[in-house]
Write a protein that holds these residues in place. Sequence first.
Motif, PDB file in Angstrom:
ATOM      1  N   CYS A 119       0.857  -1.185   0.000  1.00 22.01           N
ATOM      2  CA  CYS A 119       0.000   0.000   0.000  1.00 22.01           C
ATOM      3  C   CYS A 119       0.893   1.234   0.000  1.00 22.01           C
ATOM      4  O   CYS A 119       1.668   1.451   0.937  1.00 22.01           O
ATOM      5  N   HIS A 120       0.824   2.026  -1.053  1.00 18.51           N
ATOM      6  CA  HIS A 120       1.662   3.219  -1.165  1.00 18.51           C
ATOM      7  C   HIS A 120       1.243   4.299  -0.177  1.00 18.51           C
ATOM      8  O   HIS A 120       0.071   4.428   0.178  1.00 18.51           O
ATOM      9  N   ASN A 121       2.227   5.121   0.241  1.00 15.77           N
ATOM     10  CA  ASN A 121       1.926   6.371   0.902  1.00 15.77           C
ATOM     11  C   ASN A 121       1.575   7.397  -0.175  1.00 15.77           C
ATOM     12  O   ASN A 121       2.064   7.306  -1.303  1.00 15.77           O
ATOM     13  N   PRO A 122       0.717   8.384   0.127  1.00 17.85           N
ATOM     14  CA  PRO A 122       0.278   9.311  -0.927  1.00 17.85           C
ATOM     15  C   PRO A 122       1.384  10.114  -1.590  1.00 17.85           C
ATOM     16  O   PRO A 122       1.250  10.495  -2.753  1.00 17.85           O
ATOM     17  N   LYS A 125       2.890  12.904  -5.370  1.00 19.89           N
ATOM     18  CA  LYS A 125       4.128  13.698  -5.505  1.00 19.89           C
ATOM     19  C   LYS A 125       3.895  15.195  -5.343  1.00 19.89           C
ATOM     20  O   LYS A 125       4.543  16.020  -5.989  1.00 19.89           O
ATOM     21  N   THR A 126       2.971  15.568  -4.475  1.00 16.39           N
ATOM     22  CA  THR A 126       2.707  16.986  -4.218  1.00 16.39           C
ATOM     23  C   THR A 126       3.237  17.376  -2.843  1.00 16.39           C
ATOM     24  O   THR A 126       3.433  16.524  -1.971  1.00 16.39           O
ATOM     25  N   ASP A 127       3.451  18.671  -2.648  1.00 13.86           N
ATOM     26  CA  ASP A 127       3.978  19.142  -1.370  1.00 13.86           C
ATOM     27  C   ASP A 127       3.014  18.850  -0.222  1.00 13.86           C
ATOM     28  O   ASP A 127       3.434  18.644   0.910  1.00 13.86           O
ATOM     29  N   GLU A 128       1.736  18.831  -0.516  1.00 14.99           N
ATOM     30  CA  GLU A 128       0.739  18.532   0.523  1.00 14.99           C
ATOM     31  C   GLU A 128       1.036  17.191   1.185  1.00 14.99           C
ATOM     32  O   GLU A 128       0.890  17.042   2.401  1.00 14.99           O
ATOM     33  N   TYR A 129       1.465  16.212   0.396  1.00 14.03           N
ATOM     34  CA  TYR A 129       1.713  14.881   0.923  1.00 14.03           C
ATOM     35  C   TYR A 129       3.186  14.607   1.217  1.00 14.03           C
ATOM     36  O   TYR A 129       3.512  13.803   2.081  1.00 14.03           O
ATOM     37  N   CYS A 130       4.078  15.262   0.481  1.00 14.97           N
ATOM     38  CA  CYS A 130       5.514  14.983   0.623  1.00 14.97           C
ATOM     39  C   CYS A 130       6.220  15.907   1.604  1.00 14.97           C
ATOM     40  O   CYS A 130       7.346  15.613   2.035  1.00 14.97           O
ATOM     41  N   CYS A 131       5.630  17.058   1.947  1.00 12.48           N
ATOM     42  CA  CYS A 131       6.210  18.006   2.906  1.00 12.48           C
ATOM     43  C   CYS A 131       7.573  18.518   2.453  1.00 12.48           C
ATOM     44  O   CYS A 131       8.479  18.723   3.266  1.00 12.48           O
ATOM     45  N   ASN A 132       7.765  18.711   1.158  1.00 15.24           N
ATOM     46  CA  ASN A 132       9.059  19.171   0.666  1.00 15.24           C
ATOM     47  C   ASN A 132       9.430  20.548   1.190  1.00 15.24           C
ATOM     48  O   ASN A 132      10.612  20.855   1.387  1.00 15.24           O
ATOM     49  N   SER A 133       8.437  21.400   1.415  1.00  9.69           N
ATOM     50  CA  SER A 133       8.711  22.747   1.919  1.00  9.69           C
ATOM     51  C   SER A 133       8.759  22.776   3.440  1.00  9.69           C
ATOM     52  O   SER A 133       9.074  23.805   4.034  1.00  9.69           O
ATOM     53  N   GLY A 134       8.467  21.645   4.077  1.00  8.84           N
ATOM     54  CA  GLY A 134       8.471  21.584   5.537  1.00  8.84           C
ATOM     55  C   GLY A 134       7.211  22.122   6.170  1.00  8.84           C
ATOM     56  O   GLY A 134       7.111  22.231   7.391  1.00  8.84           O
ATOM     57  N   ASN A 135       6.229  22.463   5.362  1.00 10.23           N
ATOM     58  CA  ASN A 135       5.000  23.052   5.888  1.00 10.23           C
ATOM     59  C   ASN A 135       3.808  22.208   5.444  1.00 10.23           C
ATOM     60  O   ASN A 135       3.234  22.425   4.376  1.00 10.23           O
ATOM     61  N   CYS A 136       3.473  21.218   6.232  1.00  8.01           N
ATOM     62  CA  CYS A 136       2.363  20.352   5.870  1.00  8.01           C
ATOM     63  C   CYS A 136       1.764  19.743   7.135  1.00  8.01           C
ATOM     64  O   CYS A 136       2.357  19.813   8.214  1.00  8.01           O
ATOM     65  N   ASP A 184       1.129   4.456  16.595  1.00  7.12           N
ATOM     66  CA  ASP A 184       2.495   4.790  17.004  1.00  7.12           C
ATOM     67  C   ASP A 184       3.452   4.968  15.833  1.00  7.12           C
ATOM     68  O   ASP A 184       4.621   5.312  16.033  1.00  7.12           O
ATOM     69  N   ALA A 185       2.994   4.716  14.619  1.00  6.75           N
ATOM     70  CA  ALA A 185       3.878   4.797  13.454  1.00  6.75           C
ATOM     71  C   ALA A 185       3.769   6.160  12.773  1.00  6.75           C
ATOM     72  O   ALA A 185       2.721   6.814  12.821  1.00  6.75           O
ATOM     73  N   TYR A 186       4.855   6.557  12.121  1.00  4.72           N
ATOM     74  CA  TYR A 186       4.825   7.766  11.299  1.00  4.72           C
ATOM     75  C   TYR A 186       3.838   7.575  10.150  1.00  4.72           C
ATOM     76  O   TYR A 186       3.918   6.602   9.401  1.00  4.72           O
ATOM     77  N   SER A 187       2.934   8.536   9.993  1.00  6.46           N
ATOM     78  CA  SER A 187       1.957   8.461   8.910  1.00  6.46           C
ATOM     79  C   SER A 187       2.226   9.506   7.827  1.00  6.46           C
ATOM     80  O   SER A 187       1.720   9.387   6.717  1.00  6.46           O
ATOM     81  N   TYR A 188       2.999  10.540   8.158  1.00  6.56           N
ATOM     82  CA  TYR A 188       3.460  11.547   7.189  1.00  6.56           C
ATOM     83  C   TYR A 188       4.736  12.161   7.754  1.00  6.56           C
ATOM     84  O   TYR A 188       5.056  11.971   8.942  1.00  6.56           O
ATOM     85  N   PRO A 189       5.549  12.865   6.954  1.00  4.11           N
ATOM     86  CA  PRO A 189       6.895  13.252   7.387  1.00  4.11           C
ATOM     87  C   PRO A 189       6.977  14.087   8.660  1.00  4.11           C
ATOM     88  O   PRO A 189       8.009  14.030   9.348  1.00  4.11           O
ATOM     89  N   LYS A 190       5.940  14.850   9.016  1.00  2.69           N
ATOM     90  CA  LYS A 190       5.995  15.708  10.196  1.00  2.69           C
ATOM     91  C   LYS A 190       5.293  15.097  11.404  1.00  2.69           C
ATOM     92  O   LYS A 190       5.010  15.796  12.376  1.00  2.69           O
ATOM     93  N   SER A 239      -3.082  10.167   5.253  1.00  2.00           N
ATOM     94  CA  SER A 239      -2.208   9.878   6.389  1.00  2.00           C
ATOM     95  C   SER A 239      -3.023   9.379   7.580  1.00  2.00           C
ATOM     96  O   SER A 239      -2.557   8.541   8.358  1.00  2.00           O
ATOM     97  N   ARG A 240      -4.250   9.875   7.706  1.00  2.00           N
ATOM     98  CA  ARG A 240      -5.112   9.404   8.800  1.00  2.00           C
ATOM     99  C   ARG A 240      -5.506   7.946   8.622  1.00  2.00           C
ATOM    100  O   ARG A 240      -5.743   7.235   9.607  1.00  2.00           O
ATOM    101  N   PHE A 241      -5.581   7.479   7.376  1.00  2.00           N
ATOM    102  CA  PHE A 241      -5.844   6.068   7.142  1.00  2.00           C
ATOM    103  C   PHE A 241      -4.766   5.219   7.823  1.00  2.00           C
ATOM    104  O   PHE A 241      -5.068   4.221   8.505  1.00  2.00           O
TER     105      PHE A 241
END
Length: 227
Positions: free
Chosen positions: A166-169, A174-185, A200-206, A191-193
Amino acid sequence: MKKMFIFRSMFIFPFLLLVTQLSEAAIFDIRNNCPYTVWAASVPVGGGLQLNPGQTWRINVPPGTSQARIWARTGCNFDGSGRGRCQTGDCNGLLRCQSYGQPPNSLAEYALNQYSNLDFFDVSLVDGFNVPIEFSPTSNGCTRGIRCAADINGQCPNKLRAPGGCHNPCTVFKTDEYCCNSGNCGPTRYSRFFKDRCYDAYSYPKDDQTSTFTCRGGTNYRVVFCP
C-alpha cells in the motif's frame, strides 16, 4: 625498553579501542514471523539476507549509527551473484542492500547514541506499507516498543494500492501537501488512514510528536516481521 614499550603500545591501544567499540555495539535481532519468505534489508549496517519463516538474523550496529533503516522485501528473485529484483522494498536489484528500498515498504528506523546519549527509533509508513512490523527494545530496562500489525494491504484505499503493498500518498501524488518538501504540511485523509490503524507509526513526514521513541544508548533491539 622504552622503544619496546612504545612498540607494544602501538598495538595494544588499537586492540583496546576495538574491544571497546565491539562491547558498545547494539545487537539487533531481526525475525521473520510471516508464513512466507521475506528478504530482510538493513542499511547502512548489515545489507540483506533471505529469511524463511521462523528464521532470525542478528546484526551488531556500531555506536553512533544514524539514518538507519531495517525493512522486509517481498516477491524477490536473486541469482547466484546476489542480483535480481523484488516486488516491494527493492534496493537497486541487490540482495545485500547498499541503499534505501523502493516504496512501498514498512520501515524500522533508528539513530543510536545521539543527543544526551539517547537512541531514537520509530516505525515509519512514510514510504507506505508492505509487511506488518514490530520494533522493540530488549535491554537496558527500556520496554516501550512499536507495533504495526493492521491489515493495511487489505484495507488500502484504491488510489494507494500497489502490487504487494500500500503506497503512501507522496509516492502516488508527488505533491507538497503529501511529501512536505517545503516543511510546511499537516495530516491528510490518507495519512489518517495509516494513523488510525497504526497510531504509534509515522503516517506523514511531520508526524514526530506521537511517533518517535527513545531509549538509553547501549540498548539492544528486536525487529519482527508479521508480529
